[in-house]
Each structure stands twice: as C-alpha cells, then as structure tokens.
Design an enzyme around this catalytic site. Structure first.
Site, short mmCIF file in Angstrom:
data_model
loop_
_atom_site.label_atom_id
_atom_site.label_comp_id
_atom_site.label_asym_id
_atom_site.label_seq_id
_atom_site.Cartn_x
_atom_site.Cartn_y
_atom_site.Cartn_z
N ASP A 92 1.42 -36.57 -57.80
CA ASP A 92 0.75 -35.68 -56.87
C ASP A 92 0.34 -34.42 -57.64
O ASP A 92 0.64 -34.28 -58.82
CB ASP A 92 1.65 -35.36 -55.67
CG ASP A 92 2.91 -34.62 -56.08
OD1 ASP A 92 3.07 -34.27 -57.26
OD2 ASP A 92 3.76 -34.39 -55.20
N ASP A 293 2.55 -43.73 -49.33
CA ASP A 293 3.83 -43.37 -49.96
C ASP A 293 4.63 -42.58 -48.94
O ASP A 293 4.05 -41.96 -48.05
CB ASP A 293 3.62 -42.46 -51.18
CG ASP A 293 3.34 -41.03 -50.75
OD1 ASP A 293 2.21 -40.75 -50.30
OD2 ASP A 293 4.26 -40.18 -50.82
N CYS A 331 16.92 -60.21 -43.39
CA CYS A 331 16.50 -59.69 -44.70
C CYS A 331 17.18 -60.47 -45.82
O CYS A 331 18.36 -60.78 -45.74
CB CYS A 331 16.85 -58.21 -44.80
SG CYS A 331 16.44 -57.45 -46.38
N CYS A 333 17.27 -59.38 -49.03
CA CYS A 333 17.47 -58.52 -50.20
C CYS A 333 18.88 -58.70 -50.76
O CYS A 333 19.76 -59.26 -50.10
CB CYS A 333 17.18 -57.05 -49.86
SG CYS A 333 18.55 -56.15 -49.13
N CYS A 336 21.67 -57.29 -48.43
CA CYS A 336 21.95 -58.06 -47.21
C CYS A 336 22.58 -59.41 -47.52
O CYS A 336 23.32 -59.96 -46.71
CB CYS A 336 20.67 -58.24 -46.40
SG CYS A 336 20.10 -56.69 -45.67
N HIS A 362 18.10 -51.63 -49.70
CA HIS A 362 17.69 -52.38 -48.50
C HIS A 362 16.44 -51.78 -47.87
O HIS A 362 15.50 -52.51 -47.55
CB HIS A 362 18.80 -52.46 -47.45
CG HIS A 362 18.24 -52.89 -46.13
ND1 HIS A 362 17.88 -54.20 -45.88
CD2 HIS A 362 17.84 -52.17 -45.06
CE1 HIS A 362 17.30 -54.27 -44.69
NE2 HIS A 362 17.26 -53.05 -44.16
ZN LIG Z 1 18.23 -56.06 -46.86
#
Ligand SMILES: [Zn+2]
Length: 383
Positions: A92, A293, A331, A333, A336, A362
């Site tokens: 930025d 973002d 999820c 990930c 998880c 997560h």
């Molecule tokens: Zn997750």
C-alpha cells in the site's frame, strides 16, 4: 512491461474470471490477499501461506518504512527476498496508516508530516517519497499515494480530499514511471549479470512493478465517478477503490462499488481495498471485483473469532470447553482435520502463542476457499 491481465470469461452479473500475470506469480482472480503488515501475515509462517494457496500477500509501506526501513530492505535484495516470499506481493502507499496510526499529522498540498507511532520521530511523506519507498521495497504492485476520506465526511471535505488525492495520483504516476525499473529484483546479480530471480510474464524484456490508482470521493456518487474518470485518463496499470469499509453501512459500500466498476477499463484489474466479511468478498467478486484484502480473518482469529460454514464461532465460549468436534466440520484445512474446538478454546484461555497461529490458519483457509469456489462458479456460469 508491467502486469498482464488475461480475462478468461465474464458472467452477465459482471463477475470476471482472469489471470493476473505479475513478475513473481500468475495470480488466479478473483483473489483474496492476506495482509502481511510488517513483513509477516501475523502468526502464520510463509510456508503455511503457500500451502494454503495464497498467491499474493500485502505489505504495509508505513510499517516497513519505519522498521526495519526501506533502504535496509532494498540493500538486502528487496521485500520478497527479505521475508523469503517468492510469490506475488502488493504494497500500500503508506497513506492509510499515516492517517490512522500516526500522531500530529499535518497535511499540505506538498505531502504529510507526521510523527511515528513507535518513537515519536518526525517524518514527511510526499507522493514521490511514497513511490521511492515502494520501489525500494519492490513489491509486484505499488499503490498511488492518496488520502483516505474519513466517514462520515461532509461534501466540502470530500471534495477537498478528492482534489488532493487526484493531484497526488498524477505526481505518484509521473515519479513512478520515471523510476519503476529501479526495483531491487531487476538489479543484475554481481556475479553473472542476470536479475536475481527468474521472472514470469509474457513478451520481451523484464517485467517490472505496476502502479494502481485509487478511486476516492467519500460516499458521493458523482465524486466517485469523477475520481474514476480522471484516474482512467491518467492510465494506471490497475485501479483500486479505496475509502470503503470505514464505518459506512454495507449497502452504501455496495452502491459505491457498483457506481465505479462500469467506469473502469475491462482489460485491467480492479481492486477493492480493505474488505470485508466472508459474504461481502463473495458478493463483490461476483460483481466484477478482481482483488480484495482485509485484516479481518487474521485479526478476528487473534481475538478467538472463527469464520465457519455454520457462521461465526467465538472459540472462547464456555460451551466449547469439552467439544471434541472440529472448528468447522465442512472445512478440510490442517487445523480442522487435526484439532478440536475444546483444544483451540484451551489455547486461547491459556494465552498460548499457538492459539493465534491455528485460528489464523483456519480463517485464512476459509477466506481463500471462498474465492476458490467463486472462481469455479464464475467459470461454470460463463460456459
Ligand atoms: Zn479449517
């Protein structure tokens, strides 16, 4: 040669599926960019960001300029090399933090004088200086120096702020065009004379940094239009819509985005800065926003707020004390798949450093997953 934007297809609602070819990475859009404030996406190591599929992250010019300093980072080969992030980056302009974090700032047509929030030292930022700092850092994309109009702002105040932002956009662009090839990664290696990193990008010559202009204008539709039209005349490499998600109601955010998008060139990337909640980023991507973002997924994570397919989950809650289920059953990930709600709650209560890391991983997986699904859906709709 700056960026290349390959539009793959578009839907009736305006959503676009595209490839953004940057020197360090071809980024699939629409894309969500995790925010790496001071050279780090807080609590998440770079290799984990890579495995989460993050293709482009942000760096904050204000923070890096104050510490460790853009000149030191430049001497060490630039921001990519310093933080060991081989994929794409965007910095930025420093403007937003100057206006939100620093004390005793004084704005003139020339620039902004401000005191560091770290040690009270005095600094002066001009559009030219912001460009020099961003070129020294050497992200793939730099942003024009602007004044983010606060909310609420009266019309007179929004007009004056826009006047300044447009004058600074012109000065940013002129200075950037004269120096954009001075990025650290185009400096030849002293031993073999070739640039330091293998660079992507089509065409001849080494692709260098790109500069985006920022549409401002407060919550006034005609000022937003005026701002967009004038920036497009200046011919930036891409366009951002700034000054949103600053406290206004969500329908107003939507209205401003809808007003501006049709005025921006179809063959260049469009970036809405600082948004938003999971449902917002999906909505804006479907309207034709290519890049977004937000600190929300990582900041909320550090406060124990998880975004899940079942809604928001405050992991501090007593009801999770012995909950053996995963944070988000839908999820996949790494967090998880491995840890329970009860364990994440315990880490948070015990003030363990791992708490911020797991919660952030997560939440980022959730945000990046939304964009992956939106890209697949835009692709399917266009066929
Ligand atoms: Zn997750």
């Amino acid at each position: 040669m700056s960026l290349t934007f390959n539009l793959l297809n578009r839907t009736d609602a305006g959503g676009r599926r595209a490839e953004l070819v940057l020197p360090h990475r071809t980024v699939q859009t629409p894309v969500f960019m995790p925010v790496g404030t001071a050279g780090t996406v807080k609590a998440v190591p770079q290799d984990v960001l890579e495995s989460l599929g993050a293709e482009i992250i942000l760096g904050n010019t204000y923070h890096l300029y104050l510490r460790p300093g853009h000149e030191a980072i430049n001497r060490m080969g630039g921001l990519h090399k310093f933080i060991s992030w081989p994929r794409a980056m965007l910095t930025d302009s420093g403007g937003f933090q100057v206006f939100s974090l620093s004390a005793l700032r004084k704005v003139t047509d020339e620039g902004v004088r401000f005191r560091s929030h770290l040690d009270g030292s005095s600094h002066f930022f001009t559009p030219e200086h912001s460009m020099d700092v961003q070129i020294a850092l050497g992200a793939d994309i730099a942003m024009a120096f602007d004044e983010c109009t606060e909310y609420p702002a009266e019309r007179g105040r929004a007009e004056e702020s826009l006047r300044l932002t447009m004058a600074w956009a012109r000065r940013s662009l002129d200075h950037f065009r004269a120096h954009q090839h001075e990025v650290p990664w185009l400096r030849p290696n002293q031993e073999n004379g070739v640039p330091q990193v293998p660079l992507l990008g089509p065409g001849n010559g080494n692709p260098t940094q790109s500069l985006f202009g920022i549409v401002q204008g407060g919550m006034f539709r005609d000022l937003r239009r005026q701002s967009a039209e004038r920036l497009v005349e200046m011919d930036f490499d891409g366009y951002a819509i700034g000054g949103l998600s600053v406290g206004e109601p969500r329908d107003l955010t939507m209205e401003m985005i809808a007003e501006v998008l049709p005025l921006l060139p179809a063959d260049k990337p469009r970036y809405v800065m600082g948004v938003g909640y999971p449902d917002e980023i999906e909505q804006y991507a479907r309207m034709g926003v290519d890049m977004m973002d937000c600190v929300l997924p990582t900041r909320a994570a550090r406060h124990g707020l998880l975004f899940t397919s079942e809604g928001r989950l405050n992991i501090k809650g007593k009801k999770y004390a012995e909950d053996q289920g995963p944070p988000d059953p839908a999820c996949s990930c790494t967090v998880c798949r491995r840890y329970s709600r009860a364990y994440l709650r315990h880490l948070m209560h015990a003030g363990e450093a791992l708490s911020a890391t797991l919660n952030s991983i997560h939440n980022l997986a959730y945000y990046l997953g939304i964009m992956e699904r939106v890209r697949a859906s835009l692709h399917a709709q266009a066929e």
